[in-house]
Design an enzyme around this catalytic site. Structure first.
Site, PDB file in Angstrom:
ATOM      1  N   LYS A  86     -60.788   6.065  14.741  1.00 48.46           N
ATOM      2  CA  LYS A  86     -60.972   7.192  15.737  1.00 48.46           C
ATOM      3  C   LYS A  86     -61.250   8.231  14.942  1.00 48.46           C
ATOM      4  O   LYS A  86     -60.807   8.564  13.865  1.00 48.46           O
ATOM      5  CB  LYS A  86     -59.663   7.343  16.754  1.00 48.46           C
ATOM      6  CG  LYS A  86     -60.260   7.816  17.924  1.00 48.46           C
ATOM      7  CD  LYS A  86     -60.812   6.535  18.626  1.00 48.46           C
ATOM      8  CE  LYS A  86     -61.173   7.180  20.279  1.00 48.46           C
ATOM      9  NZ  LYS A  86     -61.674   6.121  20.909  1.00 48.46           N
TER      10      LYS A  86
HETATM   11  P1  NAD Z   1     -66.079  11.361  29.525  1.00 43.83           P
HETATM   12  O1  NAD Z   1     -66.198  12.635  28.639  1.00 43.83           O
HETATM   13  O2  NAD Z   1     -67.355  10.859  29.780  1.00 43.83           O
HETATM   14  O3  NAD Z   1     -65.427  11.731  31.068  1.00 43.83           O
HETATM   15  C1  NAD Z   1     -64.215  12.226  31.084  1.00 43.83           C
HETATM   16  C2  NAD Z   1     -63.782  12.542  32.251  1.00 43.83           C
HETATM   17  O4  NAD Z   1     -62.443  12.957  32.479  1.00 43.83           O
HETATM   18  C3  NAD Z   1     -64.577  13.665  33.005  1.00 43.83           C
HETATM   19  O5  NAD Z   1     -64.867  13.496  34.248  1.00 43.83           O
HETATM   20  C4  NAD Z   1     -63.574  14.656  32.640  1.00 43.83           C
HETATM   21  O6  NAD Z   1     -63.869  15.893  33.634  1.00 43.83           O
HETATM   22  C5  NAD Z   1     -62.466  14.256  33.072  1.00 43.83           C
HETATM   23  N1  NAD Z   1     -61.115  14.879  32.807  1.00 43.83           N
HETATM   24  C6  NAD Z   1     -60.918  15.524  31.621  1.00 43.83           C
HETATM   25  N2  NAD Z   1     -59.601  16.122  31.543  1.00 43.83           N
HETATM   26  C7  NAD Z   1     -59.074  15.559  32.859  1.00 43.83           C
HETATM   27  C8  NAD Z   1     -58.038  16.023  33.283  1.00 43.83           C
HETATM   28  N3  NAD Z   1     -57.110  16.973  32.807  1.00 43.83           N
HETATM   29  N4  NAD Z   1     -57.592  15.644  34.515  1.00 43.83           N
HETATM   30  C9  NAD Z   1     -58.336  14.680  34.972  1.00 43.83           C
HETATM   31  N5  NAD Z   1     -59.810  14.623  34.668  1.00 43.83           N
HETATM   32  C10 NAD Z   1     -59.904  15.241  33.406  1.00 43.83           C
HETATM   33  O7  NAD Z   1     -65.251  10.478  28.828  1.00 43.83           O
HETATM   34  P2  NAD Z   1     -65.161   8.778  28.930  1.00 43.83           P
HETATM   35  O8  NAD Z   1     -66.089   8.252  27.810  1.00 43.83           O
HETATM   36  O9  NAD Z   1     -65.537   8.487  30.228  1.00 43.83           O
HETATM   37  O10 NAD Z   1     -63.516   8.593  28.565  1.00 43.83           O
HETATM   38  C11 NAD Z   1     -62.664   8.636  29.312  1.00 43.83           C
HETATM   39  C12 NAD Z   1     -61.378   7.623  28.825  1.00 43.83           C
HETATM   40  O11 NAD Z   1     -61.875   6.610  28.567  1.00 43.83           O
HETATM   41  C13 NAD Z   1     -60.915   8.294  27.480  1.00 43.83           C
HETATM   42  O12 NAD Z   1     -59.481   7.920  27.528  1.00 43.83           O
HETATM   43  C14 NAD Z   1     -61.561   7.472  26.438  1.00 43.83           C
HETATM   44  O13 NAD Z   1     -60.739   7.391  25.134  1.00 43.83           O
HETATM   45  C15 NAD Z   1     -61.613   6.225  27.239  1.00 43.83           C
HETATM   46  N6  NAD Z   1     -62.380   5.016  26.686  1.00 43.83           N
HETATM   47  C16 NAD Z   1     -63.904   5.448  26.837  1.00 43.83           C
HETATM   48  C17 NAD Z   1     -64.757   4.508  26.390  1.00 43.83           C
HETATM   49  C18 NAD Z   1     -66.111   4.829  26.290  1.00 43.83           C
HETATM   50  O14 NAD Z   1     -66.917   3.809  26.104  1.00 43.83           O
HETATM   51  N7  NAD Z   1     -66.583   5.958  26.760  1.00 43.83           N
HETATM   52  C19 NAD Z   1     -64.277   3.187  25.694  1.00 43.83           C
HETATM   53  C20 NAD Z   1     -62.831   3.067  25.836  1.00 43.83           C
HETATM   54  C21 NAD Z   1     -62.050   4.073  26.087  1.00 43.83           C
END
Ligand code: NAD
Length: 434
Positions: free
Chosen positions: A124
């Site tokens: 990561k």
């Molecule tokens: P992203 O940046 O596209 O979206 C994140 C979302 O969370 C946004 O809507 C943001 O406004 C919201 N957010 C941020 N802080 C917040 C808070 N304090 N309270 C409520 N909402 C909040 O990110 P993503 O890619 O969707 O990732 C989200 C989660 O999923 C992370 O934990 C990431 O590690 C995990 N994840 C992502 C992927 C991927 O393929 N993108 C894969 C596995 C896991």
């Protein structure tokens, strides 16, 4: 011989129920690791090996800002374990990035790749910055200088980044280009989650949300719950949350609440997810969305619903609020949304938790497909991608469920057991290089 070496080391294991700091994601990961390691009766040497990240890199990133002033950011890359293959894991741009967080996320990637049995290790990375306050030019310069700073570890055979919170296809394109400039030729397999036009996989953008949808459906079938009209609350409306919500709605679920960093909205009659996505595309956030009653992110987690899908950041379900959770199923779209202390509270309440290392593994699975396609130079249709993703995730769910029933443990412990046994098997076969 290596096996013997691993077995003759002695170690005092920390108390398995300790929660030194509930908010520390590395501690949260380790508590779960310890539980599974104990059930697997992991030998002491192996236990020591798997509790330590292989490599931790911290770089200073000087960047000329648009104002003409130089700012210095901190960038981190952690390779947790590469015994099963090249390190794989996303890059996060956020003010809350820390070494402990990146270490935890890198360990989770290791277990996640092993749960779905794809031939990658775990890594990561992150840069401590607030991308929402930066121009495109500033973001590009941060990305390229960070990439140059960690260039020694990067490569299709060694370390392959992907998007994570606040990074996207464009950031992956800049990273791939910077790496390619350094080595003198185009290497598209060095990142995944790239734009489709430059070697990205069809279906990658939707893969994590699609995987969540598949896992929720498997859990509903296992629990004998009908899908039609089942209610879902989604925290986080970015890549994972919005796409999971869209796909669940298409399957017949009713999305009753959504939120992002600016707050949330609840509508018991159901939220039109495509309309909300359109709103976010136009306004960047959900702020000002009018088709529901405003609700805080904290209150959303405690809504009466069938499925809760935390898809934002870690540590949102803790010992402080877990007893108030009313959902029957929690699908962990985010990494680490539940603290280790909250696990047993949810177990006691009978909540069926699909753990992050299984629930959100769709993203890394299609990243693997992207890497395979890049290396083979042969591209698959979206239908093939989605079918193969479904095969892997549904089989993995069944394997974890079987293990959880055999050992009478929750799905999280079973997923860790499956992952740790796969990683430790490879370590035993490879032995310890001296
Ligand atoms: P992203 O940046 O596209 O979206 C994140 C979302 O969370 C946004 O809507 C943001 O406004 C919201 N957010 C941020 N802080 C917040 C808070 N304090 N309270 C409520 N909402 C909040 O990110 P993503 O890619 O969707 O990732 C989200 C989660 O999923 C992370 O934990 C990431 O590690 C995990 N994840 C992502 C992927 C991927 O393929 N993108 C894969 C596995 C896991």
């Amino acid at each position: 011989m290596a096996d013997l070496l691993l077995r003759t080391n002695s170690i005092v294991r920390p108390d398995k129920d300790r929660f030194l700091n509930e908010e520390n994601p590395f501690e949260a990961m380790m508590v779960r690791f310890d539980r599974a390691a104990e059930l697997l009766d992991l030998e002491p040497g192996m236990y020591k090996v798997l509790r330590n990240p292989e490599k931790q890199i911290i770089v200073s990133i000087p960047v000329m800002m648009d104002s003409g002033e130089v700012e210095v950011f901190t960038g981190i890359r952690v390779l947790y374990n590469t015994s099963r293959g090249p390190a794989k894991g996303g890059i996060r741009f956020d003010m809350n990035v820390s070494l402990d967080e990146v270490k935890a996320l890198a360990a989770w990637m290791t277990w996640k790749c092993a749960v779905v049995n794809i031939p990658f290790g775990g890594a990561k990375g992150g840069v401590i910055c607030d991308p929402l306050k930066m121009s495109i030019g500033e973001l590009e310069r941060v990305t390229r200088r960070y990439t140059a700073g960690i260039i020694q570890t990067l490569g299709p055979d060694s370390d392959v980044p992907a998007p994570d919170v606040n990074t996207n296809e464009r950031v992956m394109a800049w990273m791939m280009d910077t790496y390619s400039m350094h080595v003198g030729h185009t290497v598209n397999a060095v990142t995944t989650g790239k734009p489709v036009a430059m070697g990205g996989s069809l279906g990658r953008r939707e893969a994590t949300g699609r995987g969540c949808m598949l896992m929720v459906k498997e859990a509903m079938a296992h629990l004998g719950m009908p899908v039609k009209g089942a209610t879902v609350a989604v925290q986080g409306f970015g890549n994972v949350g919005s796409i999971a919500a869209e796909l669940l709605q298409a399957e017949g679920f009713k999305i009753i609440a959504i939120s992002d960093r600016t707050g949330g909205f609840v509508n018991r009659k159901g939220i039109d997810v495509l309309d909300a996505i359109k709103y976010v595309n136009e306004h960047k956030t959900l702020e000002g969305y009018s088709k529901g009653d405003a609700i805080s992110n904290d209150a959303l987690l405690l809504l009466d619903c069938d499925v809760l899908l935390p898809a934002a950041l870690e540590n949102v379900i803790t010992t402080k609020n877990a007893s108030g959770v009313k959902a029957k199923i929690i699908c962990e779209g985010a990494n680490g949304p539940t603290t280790a202390g909250a696990d047993s509270i949810l177990d006691d309440k009978g909540v069926f938790v699909i753990p992050d290392i299984l629930a959100n593994s769709g993203g890394v699975t299609v990243s693997y497909f992207e890497w395979v396609q890049n290396r083979g130079g042969y591209y698959w249709t979206e239908q093939v991608v989605n079918e193969r993703l479904k095969d892997i995730m549904v089989n993995s769910f069944a394997e974890v469920l079987k293990l959880s029933q055999q050992h009478k443990v929750n799905m999280r412990t079973a997923a860790y057991m499956l992952a740790i046994s796969r990683v430790s098997t490879v370590h035993r076969l490879r032995g310890i290089y001296a």
